[in-house]
Each structure stands twice: as C-alpha cells, then as structure tokens.
Design an enzyme around this catalytic site. Structure first.
Site, PDB file in Angstrom:
ATOM      1  CG  ASP A 194      39.418  34.860  40.596  1.00 15.16           C
ATOM      2  OD1 ASP A 194      39.988  34.555  41.650  1.00 15.16           O
ATOM      3  OD2 ASP A 194      38.733  35.898  40.477  1.00 15.16           O
ATOM      4  CG  HIS A 214      39.216  35.823  44.828  1.00 16.38           C
ATOM      5  ND1 HIS A 214      39.228  36.322  43.550  1.00 16.38           N
ATOM      6  CD2 HIS A 214      38.988  36.881  45.631  1.00 16.38           C
ATOM      7  CE1 HIS A 214      39.035  37.627  43.570  1.00 16.38           C
ATOM      8  NE2 HIS A 214      38.885  38.000  44.823  1.00 16.38           N
ATOM      9  CB  SER A 261      37.453  40.832  44.454  1.00 15.77           C
ATOM     10  OG  SER A 261      38.847  40.796  44.473  1.00 15.77           O
TER      11      SER A 261
END
Length: 535
Positions: free
Chosen positions: A177, A217, A396
């Site tokens: 990520d 994220h 995601s």
C-alpha cells in the site's frame, strides 16, 4: 505567486518527461546453480516449507539477479535503477531514450521494453482511448459515522470461522500500500503490536525501514483485517501476522510503482508469506499519459505487475487484489494486477449485497470472468490513523476484508494448496453457476466451506458426485444402518427430508432446480453437514 508555481511545475514536468522509464531484461543467471544447491541463501525456511507443502519445485526465478549485471547497468551514463525483479530477471531503469537504447548492445541484456509503448519498435502503436481515474486507493470516500463491523463479516459468514477459532493464527499476510501511519500507536492495532503480529515491513518508495509513514490508506486497509476494538471494529483476521510494504508513491503516478510492487512481492515470498493483499490498481491517469495502460493490456500477461502477481501465485501464495472504482467512469474495466488469471479480484457491494456503482467490472480483455468475488466495500468499517472508527468506501476495503477471511479459511484447511483454497472460495459463492462481469462468481459463503471441515478430516464419509444432475450417493460406515438426509435451499427452505440406508444410500435430486443447496446427514454417532450443487 500562482504564476511562479506554474512555471516551476512546467520546468519540473519538462525535466521529468525527458526521462523515460523502461525495463531491461537479462538473458541469464550465471550463479543459479549455487543458489539452487543452497536454497537458504535466497529463501527463508518458511518459504521453502510453503513450497514443499504444495509440491512446488525451486527454479531459476527464485535465484537473485546476477549482481555483476546489475552493477554494470548502474555504472552506465545517465541510467538510474529504480527497482529490480529476480522473478522477471529485469531492472526498472530511468534515463534518456538514447542512453536506455544503448543498453541493448550489452551481451547479457536480452531486451529493453519502454513504458511508453510508442518507443517499442516491435510493439503496435496504442490507439485505444486513454483511461482516467484508475488509482484505486485515491477513490476512497470516508466519513466519521461510527458503527460495528458485524455486517462486513457476517455477509461472508466469516463469523462461523471465528466461532471455530479460525481467526488467522499462523498465517502471514503481506499488505502492499501507500503507507501505514498510526499503526504503531492507534488503539485498534494494539492487539497486533502487543502480540508481535507486525513482523516487519519496508518503504520501497523511500528505500528505508520506516513503514509507519506515508499515506493513511494502508492503515485503513490493515484495520479491516487486523483491527481489534471491542464493540466497534473486529478485523476479519485479527490473529494473523502481517508484513507492511509501501510500494505506492502518493505524489506520483508512474510506472516504477508496479516494479516496486513486484520487488516487494518477491521479498514477501522469500519471507514465507501466505497471502498478499493489494488495494492498488494501475490502468491510466499517469503523470505522463504516454505511460497509461489501455484495456487491451488487461489480459493478465502484458503488464509488469500482473506478470509478477502470477509468479507469486506459482510460488504458492494467494494474491488478492481490489477490482478498482471505475464503475461510473467511461472506461469501467478492472486494472492491474486485478486482471491476472490467478489473482482473486474483489469487487464491492453495499451492506445489502447490491453492487456498488463505482466497482469496476469485467471481463478481462481476453474474456475471463472478472471480478472473481464480491464483499462489502460501501461504508466499510475501518480505523483511521488516530484510532477513530469511521466508514470508508471502495474496493480498497472489500479486498482486505476478503483477504482476512481467506487467511482464516486456510488456517482451517492447512494442507490445502493455494489453488485448492481459491477453488473452494469461488465454488462457495452465490453466483457460482451463473457468473457475470458485474458480480463475478458473487459473494463467498465461508460458513458453508467450513461445514466441509469434518468431511475433510474424516475420510470415512463422502458425498458424490458433487456437482450432480440426478442422484447423490452418501458413503458412510458399514456400522450405520439408517440415516436421515435433509436438504435446504440457500434461503433456508427444507426441500428434501428422506431416510437412506447402507443398502440404498442414494438420494434423488432430480426435482431440484439448478443451484446450491445445503445438506444435513444425521445418523447414530455421525452428524455431517455440507453443500450440494445441482447442475
């Protein structure tokens, strides 16, 4: 001031775009036999054990790049090495077109492939429309609505696994990520920290060991699997262990991110990781539009990252990838590595199991069903970097929610191969018999898969053929004379209730419509449950 900034950006862009990205492929690994004779020089014992357990032989792709080759490329004028891949025997370099082309004359260089396809004389010129808004991680819409994570687990019947103490223990997941700030400090991750379940990581973008940095994220992604805050957020694999790898550069959209991903996947393999989960997707929207992919590239074999993902699977790893959030865009198809054949590509549904409008669709360019499966991605419950429980939306999050459940399933079936686990998940899904390119094979039912655990352990009881068209036969111990078989539809309706005997152990299913059903086999001393597929 705005004018000054514009001029500065123009200058930076001009300098950046004068440099080309390319992959330089080598034609040999002269030291291969040395490494193959002493595999611990290149792989951990856990990695070797994973191969042994799945009958996977070592080969030249496991061998590191030839160091003398790498050093010679680094020494060339105007060449910068950005990443390397032993699997693909290649370096990702940057330099002027002239300097890169000069590398082709080196004896150990097999070929040079530019990220800008127009510069590859052997490749056709790209004529398809360019794609926009394809970086999955940037499509996240979060708000601060508190809630519990029950629905995103129960939708998959994941709680059935948890109730049997299959919570990911003994399985290792690598998360690729953009960053993981707050994981070492926020409360929902303390269960992982306290129990030493963060095994390590690396920032491949900055080339340092500080992986508790970068964009947030990855923090939210990890929380859907490893988060633990009672009455607020329980991850799908709270007792799994994790490696955290930063492969995504927030400020840039560039080809080298795919190469960093492959490099990290190789490291994950060498460490003995079981599952790679990646909520990143690559298609278009690159800073230099010449580097954009097109739909024709989404065939599982063209893009560097997809080829790396496929090799990862060949090493016994399960790779889980987000489908993407382009469902409302002009180009709605999945990106890479979601297009790879063996990758479990996960789309997004709402809490009520309706496809999220933004979830990217299939098929792959070569016509394969994609996405593979679906999970909740709309209003998924996650933790932010401060430990606040919020909701966020996108594939995601459906992707890691699925990856965590896969870790729990593999814990329940430790001797199964990655291919067998993948097949079990696909076959349990609610659209298995009628897949399409919006939902793929549908939403997996991890509860029905776990019903097979007893049968997997007890070889004295079998149900065959399955799938079947007319009759199912139950094979059981000779000591049992009579048994009752009850069959239910997926809606819980009883459709068959019949007694069978050892002399006549057959059950007719001719009256049933095609689809998935569940059975209960009840006899003195033997109680079994499982699924039946009527063709």
């Amino acid at each position: 001031m705005k004018i000054h900034y514009s001029i500065l950006f123009l200058l930076i862009s001009t300098v950046m775009f004068s440099q080309e990205d390319a992959w330089v492929y080598f034609n040999a690994k002269p030291s291969a036999q040395t490494y193959l004779d002493s595999p611990l020089l290149m792989l951990s014992q856990r990695s070797l054990d994973r191969r042994t357990n799945q009958s996977i032989a070592l080969n030249s792709t496991d061998v590191p790049l030839e160091k003398t080759y790498v050093d010679q490329i680094k020494s060339k004028t105007g060449i910068t090495v950005l990443a390397k891949s032993k699997w693909l025997n290649a370096l990702h370099v940057q330099g002027s077109q002239t300097n890169i082309l000069a590398l082709k004359s080196i004896s150990f260089v097999d070929k040079v492939v530019f990220a800008n396809k127009a510069l590859n004389t052997t490749s056709k010129k790209v004529l398809e429309n360019q794609i926009v808004n394809t970086k999955d991680k940037l499509e996240t819409a979060a708000n601060y609505a508190y809630g519990t994570s029950a629905n995103q687990i129960q939708m998959l019947n994941g709680h059935v696994l948890h109730q049997q103490n299959y919570t990911g223990t003994g399985k290792i997941i690598a998360v690729m990520d953009a960053g993981f700030p707050g994981v070492n400090t926020a409360q929902p991750f303390q269960n992982l920290i306290t129990n030493n379940r963060i095994l390590g990581g690396y920032d491949y973008v900055s080339r340092n060991d500080n992986f508790y940095a970068g964009g947030d994220h990855g923090t939210m992604v990890l929380s859907t699997m490893g988060g633990y805050k009672e009455n607020a957020l329980i991850g799908t694999a709270p007792d799994a262990s994790y490696y955290l790898f930063i492969t995504e550069s927030d400020p840039l959209e560039a080809p080298f991110e795919e190469s960093l991903w492959v490099e990290a996947a190789e490291k994950a393999d060498s460490l003995g990781v079981d599952i790679i989960t990646t909520s990143l997707g690559y298609f278009g929207d690159r800073d230099n539009p010449d580097y954009n992919h097109t739909y024709s590239d989404m065939n599982g074999t063209t893009n560097f990252i997809s080829r790396g993902a496929e090799i990862a699977f060949s090493k016994g790893i399960i790779v889980v990838a987000a489908a993407g959030n382009e469902g409302t865009q002009t180009e709605k198809h999945i990106g890479s590595p979601a297009d790879a054949v063996s990758v479990i590509t996960v789309g997004s549904v709402t809490a009520s199991k309706v496809k999220s409008s933004t979830s990217s669709i299939g098929p792959s360019y070569d016509g394969r069903i994609k996405p593979d499966v679906m999970a909740q991605g709309n209003a998924a419950v996650v933790s932010n970097t401060s430990g606040n429980i919020i909701t966020a939306s996108g594939t995601s999050f459906s992707c890691p929610i699925m990856a965590g459940m896969i870790a729990c399933l593999w814990q329940a079936f430790p001797t199964k191969t990655n291919q067998e686990i993948r097949d079990m998940i696909i076959k349990s899904s609610d659209k298995y018999l009628t897949p399409d390119n919006n939902y793929g094979y549908g939403i997996p039912n991890f509860g029905t898969i776990t019903l097979e655990i007893d049968s997997f352990v007890n070889k004295d009881f079998t149900v065959y053929p399955n799938p079947a068209k007319t009759n199912i036969t139950f094979s059981f111990s000779d000591e049992i004379n009579n048994a009752t078989v009850i069959v239910y539809s997926i809606l819980g309706q009883k459709v068959i209730d019949k007694k069978i005997t050892g002399q006549n152990p057959n059950l007719s299913i001719e009256s049933l419509k095609s689809g998935l059903y569940f059975y209960i086999f009840d006899a003195d001393g033997l109680y079994k449950t499982g699924k039946i597929i009527k063709q």
